[in-house]
Write a protein that holds these residues in place. Structure first.
Motif, PDB file in Angstrom:
ATOM      1  N   ALA A 195       0.832  -1.197   0.000  1.00 23.17           N
ATOM      2  CA  ALA A 195       0.000   0.000   0.000  1.00 23.17           C
ATOM      3  C   ALA A 195       0.877   1.261   0.000  1.00 23.17           C
ATOM      4  O   ALA A 195       0.583   2.220  -0.698  1.00 23.17           O
ATOM      5  CB  ALA A 195      -0.935  -0.005   1.199  1.00 23.17           C
ATOM      6  N   VAL A 196       1.954   1.228   0.797  1.00 16.24           N
ATOM      7  CA  VAL A 196       2.848   2.396   0.869  1.00 16.24           C
ATOM      8  C   VAL A 196       3.532   2.616  -0.471  1.00 16.24           C
ATOM      9  O   VAL A 196       3.641   3.740  -0.954  1.00 16.24           O
ATOM     10  CB  VAL A 196       3.891   2.205   1.998  1.00 16.24           C
ATOM     11  N   ALA A 197       3.965   1.524  -1.099  1.00 17.23           N
ATOM     12  CA  ALA A 197       4.622   1.638  -2.401  1.00 17.23           C
ATOM     13  C   ALA A 197       3.679   2.219  -3.445  1.00 17.23           C
ATOM     14  O   ALA A 197       4.079   3.031  -4.282  1.00 17.23           O
ATOM     15  CB  ALA A 197       5.142   0.280  -2.842  1.00 17.23           C
ATOM     16  N   GLY A 198       2.420   1.831  -3.393  1.00 11.59           N
ATOM     17  CA  GLY A 198       1.427   2.377  -4.316  1.00 11.59           C
ATOM     18  C   GLY A 198       1.200   3.857  -4.109  1.00 11.59           C
ATOM     19  O   GLY A 198       1.063   4.619  -5.080  1.00 11.59           O
ATOM     20  N   GLU A 199       1.146   4.294  -2.856  1.00 14.38           N
ATOM     21  CA  GLU A 199       0.984   5.723  -2.556  1.00 14.38           C
ATOM     22  C   GLU A 199       2.164   6.529  -3.092  1.00 14.38           C
ATOM     23  O   GLU A 199       1.989   7.590  -3.688  1.00 14.38           O
ATOM     24  CB  GLU A 199       0.889   5.944  -1.045  1.00 14.38           C
ATOM     25  N   ILE A 200       3.369   6.008  -2.857  1.00  7.72           N
ATOM     26  CA  ILE A 200       4.566   6.718  -3.313  1.00  7.72           C
ATOM     27  C   ILE A 200       4.603   6.771  -4.831  1.00  7.72           C
ATOM     28  O   ILE A 200       4.925   7.809  -5.423  1.00  7.72           O
ATOM     29  CB  ILE A 200       5.831   6.047  -2.738  1.00  7.72           C
ATOM     30  N   MET A 201       4.267   5.661  -5.488  1.00  5.71           N
ATOM     31  CA  MET A 201       4.264   5.622  -6.950  1.00  5.71           C
ATOM     32  C   MET A 201       3.260   6.622  -7.514  1.00  5.71           C
ATOM     33  O   MET A 201       3.557   7.346  -8.459  1.00  5.71           O
ATOM     34  CB  MET A 201       3.945   4.211  -7.430  1.00  5.71           C
ATOM     35  N   ALA A 202       2.065   6.690  -6.933  1.00  2.00           N
ATOM     36  CA  ALA A 202       1.043   7.636  -7.398  1.00  2.00           C
ATOM     37  C   ALA A 202       1.509   9.073  -7.189  1.00  2.00           C
ATOM     38  O   ALA A 202       1.304   9.936  -8.053  1.00  2.00           O
ATOM     39  CB  ALA A 202      -0.272   7.390  -6.667  1.00  2.00           C
ATOM     40  N   TYR A 203       2.146   9.336  -6.049  1.00  2.00           N
ATOM     41  CA  TYR A 203       2.656  10.684  -5.775  1.00  2.00           C
ATOM     42  C   TYR A 203       3.708  11.079  -6.809  1.00  2.00           C
ATOM     43  O   TYR A 203       3.696  12.185  -7.330  1.00  2.00           O
ATOM     44  CB  TYR A 203       3.238  10.749  -4.363  1.00  2.00           C
TER      45      TYR A 203
ATOM     46  N   LYS B  38      14.117   3.404  -1.181  1.00  2.60           N
ATOM     47  CA  LYS B  38      14.311   2.001  -0.826  1.00  2.60           C
ATOM     48  C   LYS B  38      13.332   1.691   0.308  1.00  2.60           C
ATOM     49  O   LYS B  38      13.360   2.335   1.355  1.00  2.60           O
ATOM     50  CB  LYS B  38      15.740   1.740  -0.374  1.00  2.60           C
ATOM     51  N   LEU B  39      12.465   0.726   0.069  1.00  2.00           N
ATOM     52  CA  LEU B  39      11.488   0.332   1.070  1.00  2.00           C
ATOM     53  C   LEU B  39      12.027  -0.880   1.826  1.00  2.00           C
ATOM     54  O   LEU B  39      12.395  -1.880   1.216  1.00  2.00           O
ATOM     55  CB  LEU B  39      10.152  -0.026   0.420  1.00  2.00           C
ATOM     56  N   VAL B  40      12.059  -0.767   3.158  1.00  2.00           N
ATOM     57  CA  VAL B  40      12.514  -1.869   4.007  1.00  2.00           C
ATOM     58  C   VAL B  40      11.366  -2.213   4.942  1.00  2.00           C
ATOM     59  O   VAL B  40      10.925  -1.379   5.736  1.00  2.00           O
ATOM     60  CB  VAL B  40      13.774  -1.458   4.817  1.00  2.00           C
TER      61      VAL B  40
END
Length: 144
Positions: free
Chosen positions: A1-9, A100-102
């Motif tokens: 979910a966090v990766a999707g938010e960042i990608m959309a931003y 980088k997502l950890v």
């Protein structure tokens, strides 16, 4: 979910994925702006006017070499639009942003390591409502 938010931003702010490995690299074009060109012209005019004032006081008896007339140092202010022209010709710049997502072992926390422009990082934190590690978010007195 966090990766999707960042990608959309990032997509909303004209960034494209350049490399998607363990570290995701975004590249974006930061466009030039008319307001920044006018601001640079204004600041340059103020600086040149200040310099002209100092030169006028320092060299009060200076004369033109050929004609022998008085020197008006304030004519230098007419050069200030060239600062805006210089910016306008080289105003577009390419910006790189690395993420980088950890994920924690228990999958409850996601740590985001970011490398990029400080202003863009601050804007992303505010927009996505993220908090730096070890920091506590405190609402201001004048919050909306």
């Amino acid at each position: 979910a966090v990766a999707g938010e960042i990608m959309a931003y990032m997509k909303a702010n004209n960034y494209e994925v350049a490399d998607a490995g363990e570290t995701i690299t975004f590249k974006g074009l930061v466009p030039k702006s008319k307001s920044q060109a006018f601001f640079l012209t204004f600041c340059t005019a103020l600086c040149l006017a200040s310099l002209a004032l100092v030169l006028q006081i320092q060299f009060i008896d200076a004369k033109m070499p050929v004609t022998g007339g008085d020197i008006n140092w304030f004519y230098m202010v007419a050069l200030s639009p060239y600062a805006g022209v210089y910016y306008w010709r080289s105003g577009d710049r390419e910006d790189n942003f690395e993420l980088k997502l950890v994920e924690a072992d228990d999958l409850t926390k996601v740590e985001i390591n970011v490398l990029g422009d400080e202003e863009e990082i601050d804007r992303m934190w505010r927009t996505l409502d993220f908090v730096e590690q070890g920091m506590v978010k405190v609402e201001g007195l004048l919050a909306e």
